[in-house]
Design a protein around this motif. Structure first.
Motif, mmCIF file in Angstrom:
data_model
loop_
_atom_site.group_PDB
_atom_site.id
_atom_site.type_symbol
_atom_site.label_atom_id
_atom_site.label_comp_id
_atom_site.label_asym_id
_atom_site.label_seq_id
_atom_site.Cartn_x
_atom_site.Cartn_y
_atom_site.Cartn_z
ATOM 1 N N VAL A 139 0.844 -1.208 0.000
ATOM 2 C CA VAL A 139 0.000 0.000 0.000
ATOM 3 C C VAL A 139 0.873 1.251 0.000
ATOM 4 O O VAL A 139 0.610 2.205 -0.739
ATOM 5 C CB VAL A 139 -0.974 -0.008 1.200
ATOM 6 N N GLU A 140 1.931 1.249 0.804
ATOM 7 C CA GLU A 140 2.843 2.397 0.823
ATOM 8 C C GLU A 140 3.519 2.579 -0.530
ATOM 9 O O GLU A 140 3.681 3.709 -1.011
ATOM 10 C CB GLU A 140 3.890 2.224 1.925
ATOM 11 N N LYS A 169 1.028 4.149 -2.961
ATOM 12 C CA LYS A 169 0.883 5.589 -2.712
ATOM 13 C C LYS A 169 2.059 6.361 -3.304
ATOM 14 O O LYS A 169 1.875 7.417 -3.909
ATOM 15 C CB LYS A 169 0.770 5.863 -1.213
ATOM 16 N N ALA A 170 3.275 5.842 -3.126
ATOM 17 C CA ALA A 170 4.458 6.512 -3.671
ATOM 18 C C ALA A 170 4.431 6.516 -5.196
ATOM 19 O O ALA A 170 4.767 7.522 -5.832
ATOM 20 C CB ALA A 170 5.725 5.830 -3.158
ATOM 21 N N ARG A 212 1.700 6.362 -7.095
ATOM 22 C CA ARG A 212 0.612 7.260 -7.505
ATOM 23 C C ARG A 212 1.035 8.728 -7.446
ATOM 24 O O ARG A 212 0.543 9.534 -8.222
ATOM 25 C CB ARG A 212 -0.607 7.068 -6.608
ATOM 26 N N ALA A 213 1.915 9.063 -6.517
ATOM 27 C CA ALA A 213 2.374 10.450 -6.404
ATOM 28 C C ALA A 213 3.104 10.883 -7.670
ATOM 29 O O ALA A 213 3.029 12.044 -8.070
ATOM 30 C CB ALA A 213 3.278 10.609 -5.183
ATOM 31 N N PRO A 216 0.019 8.871 -11.415
ATOM 32 C CA PRO A 216 -1.330 8.570 -10.920
ATOM 33 C C PRO A 216 -2.110 7.561 -11.764
ATOM 34 O O PRO A 216 -2.984 6.881 -11.241
ATOM 35 C CB PRO A 216 -2.034 9.924 -10.930
ATOM 36 N N GLU A 225 -8.329 2.274 1.444
ATOM 37 C CA GLU A 225 -7.571 2.007 0.226
ATOM 38 C C GLU A 225 -8.473 1.331 -0.799
ATOM 39 O O GLU A 225 -9.280 0.483 -0.437
ATOM 40 C CB GLU A 225 -6.365 1.113 0.522
#
Length: 114
Positions: free
Chosen positions: A62-63, A66-67, A69-70, A73, A90
Motif C-alpha cells: 500500500v505504501e 501511494k508513492a 501514484r504520487a 497517478p 484504500e
C-alpha cells in the motif's frame, strides 16, 4: 503485450509469479523491495502495471502504491495479499494469495481495462 513490474520480497514467490506472467506473454521486471521498485519505475516510463506483495519489510505494498501514484497517478497497481482486503480507505484491486495463472491473468486484464 504489456510491461509489468512484479514486487515481492520472497525470491521464490517472485520467480514463480514472474514465470506465470511471462507465460501470459508479458514482459516482467522484478523488484524485491519497495525501494527497488520505485527506482525501476523512475527509469521505466513504459511500465503498464505493478503487481506488488502487501507484506514486505521497509515498505508495504500500500505504501508503495501511494508513492507510485504520487509520480504516476494513472499507473495501475494490484495488491497481492494473503491477508484479505487492503487497509480501510484504500481502493486497490487485490489478488488473494496463493493465486494461480488464471486468477493472475484475470486480475491483470481487469487492472489494465480500467
Amino acid at each position: 503485450m504489456h510491461t509489468i513490474l512484479l514486487v515481492d520480497d520472497d525470491a521464490l514467490t517472485a520467480m514463480g509469479s514472474a514465470d506465470l506472467i511471462e507465460d501470459l506473454g508479458h514482459t516482467v521486471l522484478t523488484a524485491h523491495s519497495g525501494k527497488e521498485a520505485l527506482a525501476i519505475a523512475a527509469e521505466r516510463p513504459d511500465l503498464d502495471l505493478v503487481v506488488t506483495d502487501q507484506s514486505m519489510p521497509g515498505m508495504s505494498g500500500v505504501e508503495l502504491a501511494k508513492a507510485l501514484r504520487a509520480e504516476r497517478p494513472a499507473l495501475p497497481v494490484i495488491l497481492a495479499t494473503g491477508y484479505g482486503a487492503p487497509p480501510e480507505g484504500e481502493s486497490l484491486p487485490t489478488l488473494p494469495k496463493p493465486y494461480d495463472q488464471a486468477q493472475l491473468d484475470a486480475a491483470i486484464r481487469s487492472a489494465l481495462a480500467r
